[in-house]
Design a protein around this motif. Structure first.
Motif, PDB file in Angstrom:
ATOM      1  N   CYS A  90       0.824  -1.217   0.000  1.00 29.11           N
ATOM      2  CA  CYS A  90       0.000   0.000   0.000  1.00 29.11           C
ATOM      3  C   CYS A  90       0.852   1.259   0.000  1.00 29.11           C
ATOM      4  N   PRO A  91       0.305   2.309  -0.560  1.00 26.78           N
ATOM      5  CA  PRO A  91       1.040   3.572  -0.668  1.00 26.78           C
ATOM      6  C   PRO A  91       1.579   4.081   0.671  1.00 26.78           C
ATOM      7  N   SER A  92       0.902   3.782   1.754  1.00 23.16           N
ATOM      8  CA  SER A  92       1.377   4.273   3.044  1.00 23.16           C
ATOM      9  C   SER A  92       2.793   3.789   3.343  1.00 23.16           C
ATOM     10  N   TYR A  93       3.094   2.583   2.900  1.00 21.70           N
ATOM     11  CA  TYR A  93       4.456   2.086   3.121  1.00 21.70           C
ATOM     12  C   TYR A  93       5.462   2.856   2.280  1.00 21.70           C
ATOM     13  N   LEU A  94       5.161   3.004   1.000  1.00 23.28           N
ATOM     14  CA  LEU A  94       6.090   3.725   0.107  1.00 23.28           C
ATOM     15  C   LEU A  94       6.336   5.144   0.586  1.00 23.28           C
ATOM     16  N   THR A  95       5.293   5.747   1.166  1.00 24.76           N
ATOM     17  CA  THR A  95       5.393   7.127   1.636  1.00 24.76           C
ATOM     18  C   THR A  95       6.115   7.199   2.976  1.00 24.76           C
ATOM     19  N   GLY A  96       6.353   6.037   3.590  1.00 28.15           N
ATOM     20  CA  GLY A  96       7.144   6.018   4.821  1.00 28.15           C
ATOM     21  C   GLY A  96       6.331   6.271   6.088  1.00 28.15           C
ATOM     22  N   LEU A  97       5.051   5.903   6.106  1.00 31.44           N
ATOM     23  CA  LEU A  97       4.207   6.216   7.269  1.00 31.44           C
ATOM     24  C   LEU A  97       4.391   5.251   8.444  1.00 31.44           C
ATOM     25  N   GLY A  98       5.084   4.159   8.228  1.00 32.49           N
ATOM     26  CA  GLY A  98       5.436   3.317   9.382  1.00 32.49           C
ATOM     27  C   GLY A  98       4.480   2.181   9.661  1.00 32.49           C
ATOM     28  N   GLU A  99       4.941   1.260  10.515  1.00 32.40           N
ATOM     29  CA  GLU A  99       4.283  -0.018  10.752  1.00 32.40           C
ATOM     30  C   GLU A  99       2.834   0.113  11.215  1.00 32.40           C
ATOM     31  N   GLN A 100       2.574   0.970  12.170  1.00 32.01           N
ATOM     32  CA  GLN A 100       1.212   1.017  12.724  1.00 32.01           C
ATOM     33  C   GLN A 100       0.199   1.461  11.680  1.00 32.01           C
ATOM     34  N   LYS A 101       0.551   2.511  10.941  1.00 35.42           N
ATOM     35  CA  LYS A 101      -0.357   3.026   9.911  1.00 35.42           C
ATOM     36  C   LYS A 101      -0.584   1.981   8.810  1.00 35.42           C
ATOM     37  N   VAL A 102       0.484   1.330   8.404  1.00 35.82           N
ATOM     38  CA  VAL A 102       0.367   0.329   7.337  1.00 35.82           C
ATOM     39  C   VAL A 102      -0.497  -0.840   7.804  1.00 35.82           C
ATOM     40  N   LYS A 103      -0.266  -1.296   9.018  1.00 34.73           N
ATOM     41  CA  LYS A 103      -1.065  -2.418   9.536  1.00 34.73           C
ATOM     42  C   LYS A 103      -2.541  -2.051   9.660  1.00 34.73           C
ATOM     43  N   GLU A 104      -2.807  -0.824  10.012  1.00 36.86           N
ATOM     44  CA  GLU A 104      -4.208  -0.374  10.062  1.00 36.86           C
ATOM     45  C   GLU A 104      -4.890  -0.514   8.713  1.00 36.86           C
ATOM     46  N   GLU A 105      -4.150  -0.152   7.643  1.00 41.55           N
ATOM     47  CA  GLU A 105      -4.711  -0.310   6.294  1.00 41.55           C
ATOM     48  C   GLU A 105      -5.067  -1.771   6.040  1.00 41.55           C
ATOM     49  N   PHE A 106      -4.154  -2.658   6.373  1.00 44.18           N
ATOM     50  CA  PHE A 106      -4.392  -4.090   6.120  1.00 44.18           C
ATOM     51  C   PHE A 106      -5.586  -4.602   6.931  1.00 44.18           C
ATOM     52  N   ARG A 107      -5.689  -4.139   8.176  1.00 48.37           N
ATOM     53  CA  ARG A 107      -6.751  -4.669   9.054  1.00 48.37           C
ATOM     54  C   ARG A 107      -8.142  -4.348   8.509  1.00 48.37           C
ATOM     55  N   LYS A 108      -8.268  -3.195   7.804  1.00 44.70           N
ATOM     56  CA  LYS A 108      -9.591  -2.846   7.243  1.00 44.70           C
ATOM     57  C   LYS A 108     -10.051  -3.909   6.262  1.00 44.70           C
ATOM     58  N   GLN A 109      -9.112  -4.457   5.503  1.00 43.20           N
ATOM     59  CA  GLN A 109      -9.491  -5.482   4.528  1.00 43.20           C
ATOM     60  C   GLN A 109      -9.690  -6.842   5.201  1.00 43.20           C
ATOM     61  N   VAL A 110      -8.779  -7.200   6.078  1.00 43.43           N
ATOM     62  CA  VAL A 110      -8.836  -8.524   6.706  1.00 43.43           C
ATOM     63  C   VAL A 110     -10.136  -8.685   7.490  1.00 43.43           C
ATOM     64  N   LYS A 111     -10.567  -7.607   8.136  1.00 49.87           N
ATOM     65  CA  LYS A 111     -11.831  -7.644   8.886  1.00 49.87           C
ATOM     66  C   LYS A 111     -12.986  -8.124   7.990  1.00 49.87           C
TER      67      LYS A 111
END
Lengths: 396, 396, 396, 396
Positions: free
Chosen positions: D118-139
Motif C-alpha cells: 500500500c502507498p502508506s508504506y512507500l510514503t514512509g508512514l510506518g508499521e502502525q499506519k500500514v497495519k491499520e490499512e491491512f486490518r480494514k481489509q482482513v476484517k
C-alpha cells in the motif's frame, strides 16, 4: 630503431593497440582452413600474410603478432593435418616470425610470438610433454629476437601456467590471455582466480582473448581486475575479444553457438561497436586493446580512432575514413551525406535483414572437457566411425 | 595466350564466375574511402589491389575486373575529391587495367574494364558531355587491350544506353548491368524494358548488379528475362548482387537503408546463402554469376563450389575449405566435427546476436532523382550550409 | 425504437464501428472449440456470449453481430461435430439472434445476422444446395427481425454472390466481406473484381474481413475501391481485419501461418496499432470499421477513441481508460506516469521478449482449394488414415 | 460444504491451481483503469467480475481469489482516484468477497481474500499506519468467512512481514508472495532471505507472483527453496507469474519495460509455454501453481491440462479444447489438421509478425525506491508540475 621502446615502457605511458584475428580473416581470403585453423600460410602464401600485417599496421596496430596460432607440433599433425610433416613446426614459426618482424620494422611496431593451448594437454599427456611443445616455438621466437611473448587462447589455467613458465625461461616480457568468459575456465576456476594465477606465474600483462564479444569480455576483465586488486597484484590488463556479438554464448563461448564457424556473419560488430568497446576498455583500465577472430583492419582502425586523443595520433588508414564517417560528406546522395556525423551512427540500431531468423541461439552444451575420450587427439584423420558417433550424440 | 577463349565463347559452354566488390572490400582493408568510393588505390596501393585480385582468382573467378569503379573524371573531382587533380583519370584507369591484366594472366582469366554512371548525368549535362566522360576510360581499356567491357552500376537506362553506345565504338564484347530492383529504374522504366533497351543498344550480356541482395536481384532477372523473351531477344544473362540481405530495401536499394554504409554487418550473407544463390541463378538461366559490394573471396568460392559440376573443376582455394564445411572433421571438439555436413548448414538459421535490434529497417525515401537540385554535383567540398540543409530535411 | 436509424442512414453521416471476433475471444474464455469454430455457445453458455456483446457495446460498437459464424447446418455436423444433431441449426441461429437483439437494445445499437462460407461449396455441391444452407439461417434472421444482414468470411467470390442473392430475397440491407488479401480470392479473381461482383450482386456495403492484419487489409480495400471507382460503383466500404500482424502471410492469410491458431500471441496488435488502423481506414473512405479474430473489447475501444471527433462521442468504456493512456498519471511510479502521453506510445516499438524466435514465418502453402479431394467435407470424424495422410504430406 | 477440504489439506495431496490476473483481464474488457489498477468493478460491474471468476473455474482453478487487488483505502484515494470516497474500502472488499464465495460454491473451489502493498508504506508512514490499512481489509475477509488469506504483490519484505502478522491475527491459513525476481527485493534482500522471513513470519505457503515471466519466476523459486532448505523451513511453495515473456526485465520487473502496460501484446505466452511452466513448476516442488497479469482462462486451462494426471481430472473447459490441440482434427483445411498434435506445438517457435521491432528492450532504470520523494503518494491528482518534472527526468 635502436631506441625502440619495449612493450612495458609503452604500456606505462599510453594504450597499446593490438591487431586482429588472422585465422578468420585469412580463412575468408582463402588461405586458412577452418577446422584445423593452423597457420602454414606463413610458408605457403607469405604475400597474403604480409599484406594482412600491413593492413593492421596501417589501421593503427602497435604490435605485429607473428602468425603462429595453433603452431605447436602436436596440432600441426592432428587428425590428418599434413602441415606438421610437410612443412614442420620450426619452418612455420620461423616464417611467421620473420614476416611480423619485417612489417613491424616498416612502422615502428613491436613484434611478438604467440603460444596457444595444445592437443597434448587435452589428451592428458602431462606437464613435461606439454612444455616440450611450447619450447619448440619459444626457441624460434628467441632466435628471431621478437620483442615479447604472448600466451593466448588457453581454456585451462593450469596449462596457461605451464606456458608462462616456459616463456619466463627467456628474458622477454610475457603477456597472457585466457579465452574464457565471466564464468571462468573449463575446470571451473573463476576469472579472478585465473588472473591471479597468471600474474603469480609471472605474466606482465594479463587478460582474455577470443570466445566472447567485446562487452562480455570486458565483464570478465572487471572480475579479473577485482580479483587482482584484492590480491594486491597489478599487472597490465589486456583484452582481444571476438568481433562477433555473443550475448547468448555459454561457458565455452562462440564455439558452442550453432553458427560457428560458417554462419557468424549476422553477429559481426560494426565499427561503432568498436568505438564503444575501446572507450569502455580504456575506462576500466585496460591498456593493451586489440582483437581476435572477426576483427578486420577497419575494426582496429575504429579502436585507434576512438583512442586517438590518448595516443596523440590518428592511424595512417584514417586518411581513407575520417572520424565518425565524415567521408560521407562526399557522397552523391544528400540523404547519405546526412549520415556523416557521430550522433547518427551512435543511435543506429542495425537490422539483420533476416526476418526468418532469431536474434539469439541456444548453444550446444556437450559438457565435456580435458581428459574426456572424445577430446583425445590423434594424428590420423577422423574416421567414419568417429563421425557417426558424434552425429548420433548430436541427435540426442 | 593467343588461344585464350573470349567471354562469349566461354558463356556458350559453361557458367562464368565473376569477382566480388572491390570498393567495399578495400574500404574494410583501409584503401578506399566510403563517400567518394573512387579507385585511386590502383595507383596509391597497387599491392593491396593486386592481392585482392589474386584472392578472387584463387576463389574461382574467371574474370578480373579492372578496379575502375567510379573512375570517370567528373567523379574523381567531385565534392573535394583530389584524386582527379593529383593522379588523374588516365593514370588510375591505366594502373587498374594493368593490375587486372597481370593477375588474369596468372590464371587464364579474362580481364575487363568497367564504366559506371557519372555525376555529369545526374547534374543534367546531356548526352555529349556524358559520352565524353566514358570515352576517356574506354580509350585506356582499348589501349591496354582488356578482353571485354562492362557497363555496370547505372540507375537510369538512358545513361546506360549512352555507355553501351560508347563501348560499341570498339570491337570488344560488351556486358551491361543496371543497379535496379524488381521495380525498375529511377525514372520508372520497368526492369523488362531496361533489359530490352540494353540489348537493343548492343549489349551482348545483360543483367543487374549491386543495390539488392542475391534473391531480390534474381527476381529482377526473372522480370528482365520475361521481357527479353517476349521481345525475341536473347543476350546472355548476368547478375552481380550485393552480399547483404535487403528484403526491406525500397526502389533505390541498400543506399537508402539506414545502415548504409557503416552498419551493414548484420546483413552479410553466409557462404551457404551463396550456394543457394548460385544454384537459383543457374537454374533461371544466368550464365555470368558474380558479386558486388560485400562479396569477399569466400563468397565467390562458395559460388564456384556450388557450380563445380557445371564448370568441371573446384577452385584452387577449395584446398583450404572442402565442400560443405568438411574441413571441420579436423576440429578439436566433437560437437563442431558434427557440423561437417551439408544438412547442418542448409538448416542453420543464423542468429544476429543483437536482441535489441530489429530484423528489418525502414529505408530513407527522399524521392528525388536525376536533375534535382540536391543531386547536382560540384568540384568543391560540401559546404556547411549544404550539410545544415540536408540535416534539417532529414528531421522532417 | 421505431425511430432507430438503419445501417445505411448511419453510414451516410458518420463512421459505424463494428465489434470484434467472437470465436477467438470465446475460445480463450473456454466456450468455443478451435477446429470446428462453431457457435453453439449461444445455446450452451448464453451468459458468456451476452457478456462479450456487452463488452463490445461498452467499447463503442454500433452493431451487435449475432454469434452465427459458421452456423450453417453442413458445418454444424462436419467431421464429427455434434452441434448440428444435438442442438440444431435453427436453435443456434435463433438463440444468437435473440442475444444480439437484447444487448443491442441496451445501447441503441443495430443487430445483424451473418452468413459465412459453407462446406457444401468446398465439396462442390453446387448453387442450389449451397443456397439452401444459407436460407435456413436467413429465415431465422428475418423472423427475429434483425436490422441487417452480413455475408462475411468468403474465400470464393462465386459463393459470395450466391449468399448475397439469398440475402436480397429479403428487404434487409446487405453488407458483404470477402476474407481475402491484396492478391484476390482463392480462384484467382482480383480484389477489385471481387468488389465489383459483390456490388453488382446487390451488396450495399462491400469490403474484407479476417485472414489479414489491419494494414494488409487496407491495401486490399484500396484495390477494391480503385476497381469500384473505375466501374462507376459506390457501395459503402467496410473492413473487419484480424488483430494479428501478418506481413508474412500468403494468399490464404493467417490460416497458413505455422502459428495458427494456438501460437499467434506474439502477433497481437496493440491498442495503438488500432488507432493507426482506424485513422487510415477512415482516410481511405471506409465507413464501417470493425474487427475480426483477435479483436478484444479494448481494441474496439481504441478505434472508437481514435474516431471520437468524427462520431461526436467517446465510448462508455473510456471512463476506464482516458485517451492515449492518460490514466497512467495515476500510477504509483513516476517513470510510468511519464508514459501518459500520445508521443510515447506512438513511438513505442514493442519487443517480443522472445529472442529465440524469428519475426516472420514461412506460411504453409499446400496450393489446394475448392473441389480438391482433401477439402471434401463429411459428417464423420477425421479418420486415423486421413490424419496419417496429412502428416505424411506435411513432411514433404 | 462442511466437508470442503481446506488449502493445506489440498496442498498435501495434489497440486492446487490458482487463477489468473483480474486487473489486466478486466482492463482489456473495459472495467479496470490502468494506472490506479483498483478493483471497484466488484461494485460497479459485478456481472463482469462474476463472469471472469466462472471462466477461471471452468478452466480448472481450484481457488477463487476475491478481486481485492490494491483495495486498501490509501490506494483507493491515491492521486485523484475517487473509488475510495464514492464507494469505500469496505464496500469494495465485501462485494469482491461475496462474488468469489458465490462462484467458488458453484464448483467446490476455495475462496480467499488478498492484501497487496500500500502507498502508506512507500510514503514512509510506518508499521502502525500500514497495519491499520491491512486490518480494514482482513476484517471483511473474516466476516465473510473466506477460506484463506493471501498477501501478494509486495516489493519489500519488511512490509510483507507486517501483512503476514496482521493475517496471523486470524485463524486462517496464510499464503504469501513477493513480486520479486532472482535478484531479490527492492531493498536488496535476497530471494532466499525473503522466503525465510516470510516463513518465519508465519506464512504457510511462500512464493512469488507478478513482475516476471513463468521461467524467470521459477528461477526465483529455486533460490527461495534453496534458502528455505538451508534454514530447515518447509512451507508449501507457490508461484503466480506473469503471462508475458520478460527475459530482459531488470530488478523491478515488467513495470520498467518500455512496453508496460499498453504494448505488452508481443510478449504474451502461448498455452504451450504454460504447459512447460506447469511441468517445470511441479518438478521443482511448487504445489500452488497459478497466474497473474496476462493470464487468461485458456492459460490456466493449459496448466490444468498439463497437470491432469497429477490432479486426476481434466477441467470442464477442456471439452472445448482437447489436449494438445486435438480439436484441430475437425478443421476444414488438411494442413491445419496436420497441426493437431503435441510435437507440432512443442517445436513451434512463434514469430512476432513485427520485423521492425526488436526482441528485447532496455528497461527504464530510475533506481529509486521506498522513501524517495517521487514515490510519495497523495490524494490529489498528479499536477502538471509533477508531470513536467517526470518528463524532464525521462529525457536525461
Amino acid at each position: 630503431m635502436a631506441a625502440k621502446k619495449g612493450l612495458l615502457e609503452r604500456l606505462a605511458v599510453s594504450p597499446v593497440i593490438g591487431d586482429g584475428g588472422f585465422v578468420f580473416a585469412l580463412e575468408k581470403r582463402g588461405y586458412v582452413k577452418a577446422g584445423p585453423w593452423t597457420p602454414e600460410a606463413a610458408v605457403e602464401d607469405p604475400e597474403a600474410v604480409r599484406q594482412l600485417h600491413r593492413e593492421f599496421l596501417r589501421a593503427g596496430s602497435d604490435v605485429m603478432q607473428a602468425f603462429t596460432f595453433y603452431a605447436s607440433e602436436d596440432k600441426l599433425v592432428n587428425r590428418g593435418n599434413h602441415a606438421g610433416q610437410k612443412i614442420g613446426v620450426e619452418a612455420i614459426n620461423r616464417a611467421a616470425a620473420k614476416l611480423s618482424k619485417e612489417v613491424a620494422a616498416e612502422g615502428g611496431a613491436l613484434c611478438l610470438g604467440g603460444l596457444s593451448q595444445c592437443p597434448s594437454y587435452l589428451t592428458g599427456l602431462g606437464e613435461q610433454k606439454v612444455k616440450e611443445e611450447f619450447r619448440k616455438q619459444v626457441k624460434v621466437f628467441v632466435e628471431e629476437d621478437l620483442d615479447f611473448l604472448l600466451c593466448e587462447y588457453f581454456e585451462h589455467v593450469e596449462e596457461m601456467e605451464w606456458a608462462i613458465q616456459v616463456c619466463k625461461e627467456t628474458n622477454k616480457a610475457v603477456a597472457a590471455n585466457m579465452c574464457i568468459g565471466p564464468d571462468g575456465d573449463m575446470h571451473g576456476v573463476s576469472a579472478a582466480e585465473c588472473a591471479i594465477r597468471m600474474a603469480r606465474a609471472g605474466a606482465d600483462v594479463v587478460g582474455v582473448n577470443c570466445h566472447f564479444d567485446p562487452f562480455v569480455s570486458l565483464e570478465t576483465i572487471k572480475k579479473m581486475k577485482a580479483g587482482l586488486d584484492a590480491a594486491g597484484l597489478s599487472p597490465y590488463l589486456m583484452v582481444q575479444p571476438l568481433a562477433y556479438h555473443t550475448p547468448d554464448a555459454g561457458r565455452q563461448g562462440f564455439i558452442d553457438l550453432p553458427e560457428f564457424p560458417f554462419a557468424l556473419e549476422g553477429r559481426i560488430c560494426t565499427r561503432w561497436d568498436m568505438h564503444r568497446y575501446a572507450r569502455e576498455a580504456y575506462e576500466i583500465g585496460v591498456r593493451y586493446i586489440g582483437g581476435c577472430c572477426g576483427f578486420e583492419p577497419y575494426h582496429i582502425r575504429a579502436v585507434a580512432e576512438e583512442l586517438s586523443a590518448e595516443r596523440g595520433c590518428l592511424p595512417a588508414g584514417s586518411e581513407k575514413h575520417d572520424m565518425w564517417g565524415a567521408g560521407l560528406k562526399m557522397h552523391t546522395k544528400p540523404w547519405v551525406r546526412a549520415r556523416a556525423n557521430r550522433e547518427y551512427w551512435e543511435k543506429c540500431q542495425p537490422a539483420s535483414g533476416r526476418p526468418f531468423c532469431p536474434s539469439m541461439s541456444k548453444p550446444d552444451n556437450w559438457e565435456i572437457t580435458a581428459g574426456h575420450e572424445d577430446l583425445k587427439q590423434h594424428d590420423t584423420e577422423t574416421t567414419a566411425d568417429e563421425m557417426k558417433r558424434v552425429l548420433e550424440f548430436k541427435k540426442q
